[in-house]
Scaffold this active site. Structure first.
Site: not given
Ligand code: 5GP
Length: 181
Positions: A100, A104, A166
């Site tokens: 991954e 987050d 990206r």
């Molecule tokens: P989670 O379910 O852990 O909150 O989400 C993870 C997803 O959120 C990651 O795979 C990514 O796509 C997006 N994401 C979370 N934080 C960031 C960030 O700081 N920058 C970007 N570009 N995407 C993020």
């Protein structure tokens, strides 16, 4: 080299990313010696990390991808996850490493780990390039972690904002004026 005009600051240079990935790959080589792990990338964010990680590994491995989406705004997960594209492989009896881009809230990853665990892999581990622990809402075990990052929106090296950045080869923080949380 000048920083991209939309970046507020640099977090990790190309060189730092390369060095850290080599260390992670070396650890995976040791842990999976004699095995053929299946690396499962979570699209789209992980595809650049996946390609560098795989090429830094010396053991035999195979690769597959899945895609999910979470409802909600771009920078805030709503808590609901939807599978957009499943893997092609049967993972029963395989040693799976989920690759991954960033952990987050943990909501996306906990959904993916549960979904894949139900298919009876021999083992399943998580490898994430970035970890943003301050934002965690669901506990998820991380087995391989590249870097810890502060609570800021990062872009570059596979990370996008509205599908852009990206292809920037390093990781930085986007200027807050360019997005509204
Ligand atoms: P989670 O379910 O852990 O909150 O989400 C993870 C997803 O959120 C990651 O795979 C990514 O796509 C997006 N994401 C979370 N934080 C960031 C960030 O700081 N920058 C970007 N570009 N995407 C993020």
């Amino acid at each position: 080299m000048a920083l991209h005009k939309d970046f507020e600051s640099l977090l990790f240079s190309e060189e730092q990313i390369k060095t850290r990935i080599a260390e992670m790959a070396a650890q995976i080589d040791i842990d999976y010696k004699g095995k053929t792990p299946l690396l499962i990338g979570v699209l789209k964010g992980s595809f650049i990390f996946m390609s560098d990680l795989m090429r830094a590994m010396k053991i035999e491995c195979t690769v597959d991808f899945l895609a999910v989406s979470s409802y909600g705004t771009k920078s805030e997960t709503s808590g609901q996850v939807r599978l957009l594209k499943d893997i092609n492989e049967n993972i029963e009896g395989r040693d799976v490493i989920v690759v991954e881009d960033i952990l987050d809230s943990g909501i996306t990853l906990s959904y993916i780990m549960k979904l894949l665990s139900m298919r009876r892999p021999a083992s399943i581990k998580l490898c994430t390039l970035l970890d943003k622990p301050e934002r965690r809402r669901v506990q998820v075990d991380i087995h391989y972690r590249g870097f810890e990052v502060p609570d800021a929106f990062v872009v570059g090296y596979g990370f996008d904002f509205a599908e852009k950045y990206r292809n920037v080869p390093y990781i930085g923080i986007l200027k807050p004026s360019l997005y509204a949380r």
